[in-house]
Design a protein around this motif. Structure first.
Motif, mmCIF file in Angstrom:
data_model
loop_
_atom_site.group_PDB
_atom_site.id
_atom_site.type_symbol
_atom_site.label_atom_id
_atom_site.label_comp_id
_atom_site.label_asym_id
_atom_site.label_seq_id
_atom_site.Cartn_x
_atom_site.Cartn_y
_atom_site.Cartn_z
ATOM 1 N N SER A 4 0.969 -1.238 -0.235
ATOM 2 C CA SER A 4 0.081 0.034 -0.081
ATOM 3 C C SER A 4 0.836 1.416 0.062
ATOM 4 O O SER A 4 2.099 1.169 0.530
ATOM 5 N N THR A 5 0.136 2.163 -0.832
ATOM 6 C CA THR A 5 1.084 3.742 -0.495
ATOM 7 C C THR A 5 0.704 4.383 0.584
ATOM 8 O O THR A 5 1.300 5.453 1.052
ATOM 9 N N GLU A 6 -0.291 3.977 1.493
ATOM 10 C CA GLU A 6 -0.709 4.618 2.840
ATOM 11 C C GLU A 6 0.554 4.503 3.746
ATOM 12 O O GLU A 6 1.130 3.293 3.812
ATOM 13 N N PRO A 7 0.633 5.565 4.751
ATOM 14 C CA PRO A 7 1.725 5.166 5.724
ATOM 15 C C PRO A 7 1.394 4.055 6.682
ATOM 16 O O PRO A 7 0.210 4.295 7.257
ATOM 17 N N GLU A 44 9.163 8.166 6.716
ATOM 18 C CA GLU A 44 7.757 7.581 6.442
ATOM 19 C C GLU A 44 7.845 6.058 5.941
ATOM 20 O O GLU A 44 8.739 5.956 5.013
ATOM 21 N N SER A 63 5.652 2.666 4.401
ATOM 22 C CA SER A 63 4.467 2.471 4.009
ATOM 23 C C SER A 63 3.946 1.224 4.400
ATOM 24 O O SER A 63 4.757 0.408 4.989
ATOM 25 N N GLN A 64 2.463 1.019 4.591
ATOM 26 C CA GLN A 64 1.944 -0.122 4.870
ATOM 27 C C GLN A 64 2.356 -1.307 4.300
ATOM 28 O O GLN A 64 2.532 -1.173 3.071
ATOM 29 N N GLU A 81 5.617 -2.300 4.106
ATOM 30 C CA GLU A 81 6.839 -2.148 3.612
ATOM 31 C C GLU A 81 7.833 -2.860 4.643
ATOM 32 O O GLU A 81 7.683 -2.743 5.905
ATOM 33 N N THR A 93 3.843 -4.201 8.083
ATOM 34 C CA THR A 93 4.453 -3.169 8.170
ATOM 35 C C THR A 93 5.665 -3.515 9.081
ATOM 36 O O THR A 93 5.484 -3.997 10.081
#
Length: 367
Positions: A4-7, A30, A32-33, A35, A193
Motif C-alpha cells: 500500500s502507498t498509505e503510511p 515514513e 508504507s503499509q 513495507e 509493516t
C-alpha cells in the motif's frame, strides 16, 4: 502482494537526548503499509533507541510518532506500548522460561476467548512450522526455533507494525542465512509493516524494501538497497558498505584522469575539478608485475575468491576481488587495472577522504 502507498509509520522531527548526548537527532521518516524497512548503522548510532521510541519503551524529547494514522507519541499524546498495536522481537527473544511454547505465544492475547486463543496459537505455530513443539519449553528448543516462537508471539495479536531488534545476531552464520530467508518469505506473505534494526550491511541489503542508513543519531540516506549501495549520498554511506576505497581524480572534458588510468566517464563539473572516486573490490583487477608500482599488503582467501589489499604509490589503499585461482603472496609487486564497466560514484574533493559522516547537503555525489 502489492504494498500500500498509505503510511504504516510516520516519524516527524523525532529527537531523543540523554543529557548532552543526542541519540536520535531530528529524524523524519515514513514507512508504507506492508513495507519492510531496515535501519542499519554501526553500534551507538541510535538505531535501537529509534526502535524503542516507536515501541513506546522510551519517549522522545521532540517530534511525533504516528502508527496507522494514529498519533501514539507527541503533541501531548502518549499511548503505552501495550496499546500501540506493535509486535516486538528482541535480540535475546525474551521468552518466558517457565511457560510452554504455546503459552508464550498466547501471552499477548488478552480478552480473547479460550477457543480463539487456542486457534490463534496453533495458527501462529503452524505458520512458523513449530506446531509439533507446542508443549515444549524454551530451553528445549534451538536458537532458530526460539526465534520463530518469539516471532509467532509478536504476530499473534495481529499488530499494525512489527519491530525487530537485531533478531539474527545470536545465531551462527549458517542458521542466520536460513532464518533470514524464512522470515523474509513469511513477512512478505502476511504483508505487515516491518521496522527492522541491524548493524549487518549484508543483512540490510538482502532484506530491505528500503534501507535507512544511520550515523551519529541522524539518517544519512534512505533508499532501495541498490540505491544506497550504488549511489551513496555521503562519504559515510559509501564507506559503510563493503571494502570501500577512494582514489583521486581530475576532471577533463573527455573524462577522468586517475592514478590508475583514464576513465571515459564525464561529470557535471568544470574541467580541472578534483574529485574523490569510490572504487570497490569488483572494480579492480591485479596482476603480478615485477615493474609494478603497487604491491599487495594483505591477502585473504574467501573460498570462491581472494580479497587483496593493495598499496598504491600515492599512499592510498584499495581492494581487489580476484578468482580463487589467482593466488598472490603479500609483498608481490602488481599492476592494478581499473575496469569497472559502469560509472563510478564521485565526490567533489573539498575535504579529506578519511573524514567520515559528511552530510548530504555539504557533499553531494556527482555524475
Amino acid at each position: 502482494m502489492l504494498r500500500s502507498t498509505e503510511p504504516g509509520l510516520q516519524l516527524h522531527h523525532v529527537t531523543r537526548r540523554y543529557g548532552s548526548i543526542v541519540a536520535v537527532n531530528d529524524i523524519s521518516l515514513e514507512v508504507s503499509q506492508g513495507e519492510f524497512l531496515v535501519i542499519v548503522g554501526p553500534s551507538g548510532c541510535g538505531k535501537t533507541t529509534l526502535l524503542r521510541l516507536v515501541a513506546g519503551l522510551d519517549v522522545q524529547d521532540e517530534g511525533s510518532i504516528t502508527i496507522q494514522n494514529r498519533i501514539v507519541s507527541g503533541n501531548g499524546v502518549f499511548v503505552p506500548p501495550e496499546k500501540r498495536r506493535v509486535g516486538l522481537v528482541f535480540q535475546d527473544y525474551a521468552l518466558f522460561p517457565h511457560m510452554t511454547i504455546a503459552k508464550n505465544v498466547a501471552f499477548g492475547l488478552h480478552r480473547w476467548s479460550k477457543a480463539d486463543v487456542r486457534q490463534r496459537v496453533y495458527e501462529m505455530l503452524d505458520m512458523v512450522q513449530l506446531a509439533h513443539l507446542a508443549d515444549r519449553y524454551p530451553h528445549e528448543l534451538s536458537g532458530g526455533e526460539r526465534q520463530r516462537v518469539a516471532l509467532a508471539r509478536a504476530l499473534a495479536p495481529r499488530p499494525d507494525i512489527l519491530l525487530l531488534d537485531e533478531p539474527f545476531s545470536n545465531l551462527d552464520a549458517g542458521l542466520r542465512t536460513t532464518m533470514r530467508e524464512h522470515i523474509q518469505r513469511l513477512l512478505k506473505g502476511i504483508n505487515i509493516t516491518t521496522f527492522f534494526v541491524t548493524h549487518d550491511q549484508e543483512e540490510a541489503l538482502l532484506l530491505g524494501d528500503r534501507v535507512a542508513v544511520m550515523n551519529q543519531g541522524q539518517i544519512e540516506q534512505v533508499g532501495t538497497p541498490e540505491q544506497v549501495f550504488h549511489q551513496p549520498a555521503t562519504y559515510f554511506v559509501a564507506e559503510f558498505f563493503g571494502y570501500t576505497a577512494f582514489i583521486s581524480g581530475h576532471v577533463t572534458s573527455a573524462g577522468l584522469e586517475t592514478e590508475l588510468g583514464f576513465l571515459s566517464q564525464r561529470l557535471s563539473l568544470a574541467p580541472g575539478s578534483e574529485v574523490n572516486i569510490l572504487v570497490r573490490p569488483d572494480d579492480l583487477s591485479v596482476y603480478p608485475d615485477e615493474e609494478g608500482t603497487a604491491y599487495i599488503v594483505r591477502a585473504g582467501f574467501q573460498g570462491m575468491h581472494c580479497m587483496y589489499q593493495i598499496a598504491l604509490p600515492s599512499g592510498h589503499t584499495v581492494y581487489s576481488l580476484m578468482p580463487h585461482t589467482s593466488v598472490y603472496a603479500p609483498g608481490t609487486r602488481v599492476r592494478v587495472e581499473l575496469r569497472p564497466g559502469h560509472d563510478l560514484v564521485c565526490f567533489p574533493n573539498n575535504r579529506s577522504m578519511s573524514a567520515k559522516g559528511s552530510r548530504i547537503a555539504d557533499h553531494h555525489f556527482v555524475y
